[in-house]
Design an enzyme around this catalytic site. Structure first.
Site, PDB file in Angstrom:
ATOM      1  N   ASP A  10      37.796  46.637  32.082  1.00 60.28           N
ATOM      2  CA  ASP A  10      37.167  46.033  33.249  1.00 60.28           C
ATOM      3  C   ASP A  10      38.057  46.340  34.464  1.00 60.28           C
ATOM      4  O   ASP A  10      39.227  46.713  34.308  1.00 60.28           O
ATOM      5  CB  ASP A  10      37.037  44.523  33.019  1.00 60.28           C
ATOM      6  CG  ASP A  10      36.543  43.786  34.236  1.00 60.28           C
ATOM      7  OD1 ASP A  10      35.475  44.149  34.750  1.00 60.28           O
ATOM      8  OD2 ASP A  10      37.255  42.859  34.697  1.00 60.28           O
ATOM      9  N   ASP A  12      37.842  44.543  38.296  1.00 60.50           N
ATOM     10  CA  ASP A  12      38.224  43.378  39.104  1.00 60.50           C
ATOM     11  C   ASP A  12      38.844  42.294  38.234  1.00 60.50           C
ATOM     12  O   ASP A  12      38.233  41.843  37.257  1.00 60.50           O
ATOM     13  CB  ASP A  12      37.006  42.797  39.822  1.00 60.50           C
ATOM     14  CG  ASP A  12      36.542  43.656  40.978  1.00 60.50           C
ATOM     15  OD1 ASP A  12      37.140  43.542  42.052  1.00 60.50           O
ATOM     16  OD2 ASP A  12      35.597  44.433  40.794  1.00 60.50           O
ATOM     17  N   LYS A 184      27.287  44.608  31.198  1.00 57.16           N
ATOM     18  CA  LYS A 184      28.033  43.787  30.244  1.00 57.16           C
ATOM     19  C   LYS A 184      27.461  42.374  30.186  1.00 57.16           C
ATOM     20  O   LYS A 184      27.186  41.810  31.250  1.00 57.16           O
ATOM     21  CB  LYS A 184      29.514  43.700  30.660  1.00 57.16           C
ATOM     22  CG  LYS A 184      30.277  45.004  30.620  1.00 57.16           C
ATOM     23  CD  LYS A 184      31.749  44.816  30.993  1.00 57.16           C
ATOM     24  CE  LYS A 184      31.966  44.422  32.425  1.00 57.16           C
ATOM     25  NZ  LYS A 184      33.379  44.304  32.814  1.00 57.16           N
ATOM     26  N   ASP A 209      38.741  40.253  31.878  1.00 53.77           N
ATOM     27  CA  ASP A 209      39.153  38.908  32.272  1.00 53.77           C
ATOM     28  C   ASP A 209      38.067  37.863  32.077  1.00 53.77           C
ATOM     29  O   ASP A 209      38.278  36.698  32.415  1.00 53.77           O
ATOM     30  CB  ASP A 209      39.606  38.899  33.743  1.00 53.77           C
ATOM     31  CG  ASP A 209      38.450  39.111  34.717  1.00 53.77           C
ATOM     32  OD1 ASP A 209      37.594  39.985  34.448  1.00 53.77           O
ATOM     33  OD2 ASP A 209      38.387  38.396  35.734  1.00 53.77           O
TER      34      ASP A 209
END
Length: 257
Positions: A10, A12, A184, A209
């Site tokens: 991922d 961000d 996702k 995250d």
């Protein structure tokens, strides 16, 4: 920790926040490449083209080729081009997504009564007119799909509203749940990532995250999972989550520790 043939990252909150790399991220990615690992960058964020994300990663010291970047705009465009070539779409979303759709032969229409799909994505110019157009389109028989489910996006100092708000608004006025989300944690996105890496899921690890997207997708696909605590998730949230990661790391630096 165990080494994997493929790493799906991922962006961000995982590799960077705003315009700053997460401490240790450039060195970690460089070491994984030195070891021969295959890398994919996977973001639900649809408000820039893949080339912009690749350029940002390189600017922050993280080697990335544009071909290694997949975002929810690319996944949606590829999905529609496969399943509904030339489809007419009423879009709640921004220009980078519109351009990705057009590149694959999808037609963006202004008349909500002349569309086959309402595609909902992150739209920072979301208006009452767009909401009402979506209502009329769906009542007229258009299918209701979305790029990704994220409620918020991590930014330095907190979070900002993401596509979850637009999906919720359309669901609220139509009384219909979104039919399909391609980003996702969808298996549609998993397949795109595995195609890029050329590996089966059981040889890969998903690093992100978010429990409800990154960790859920990885676990449901049969990948190993590593949650980093540099984004939106706190350690205490893991215990109550149905999508428990294999690893909980303070940052991506823990991948090579």
């Amino acid at each position: 920790m165990k080494r994997y043939a493929g790493y799906v990252f991922d962006l961000d909150g995982t590799l960077y926040l705003g315009d700053h790399a997460i401490p240790g991220a450039p060195e970690t990615l460089a070491e994984l490449r030195r070891r021969g690992a295959r890398i994919a960058f996977l973001s639900n964020k649809p408000i820039e083209p893949a080339a912009s994300y690749a350029a940002k990663l390189n600017r922050l010291g993280i080697q990335a080729a544009v071909e290694e970047v997949i975002n929810s705009s690319i996944v949606m465009a590829r999905y529609l081009s496969r399943t509904a070539p030339g489809a007419r779409v009423y879009l709640i979303g921004e220009e980078p997504l519109a351009e990705e759709l057009r590149k694959r032969g999808i037609r963006i229409v202004a008349d909500p009564l002349d569309c086959e799909y309402v595609v909902v994505s992150w739209d920072r110019q979301f208006t009452y007119q767009k909401l009402n157009d979506a209502l009329q389109a769906i009542r007229n028989g258009a299918r209701f799909i979305a790029t990704h489910p994220d409620r918020t996006c991590p930014v330095p100092g907190g979070e900002v509203a993401d596509v979850g708000g637009m999906i919720g608004a359309v669901e609220g006025v139509t009384g219909k749940k979104v039919e399909l989300i391609t980003g996702k944690p969808s298996p549609i996105t998993v397949q795109e990532a595995m195609n890029l890496l050329g590996l089966p899921p059981d040889q890969c690890i998903m690093v992100g995250d978010r429990l409800e997207t990154d960790m859920r997708m990885g676990r449901e696909a049969g990948m190993a999972t590593a949650l980093v605590l540099t984004g939106v998730t706190r350690r205490e949230q893991v215990e109550s989550s149905p999508w428990k990661p294999d690893y909980v790391l303070e940052s991506v630096r823990g991948l090579i520790g």
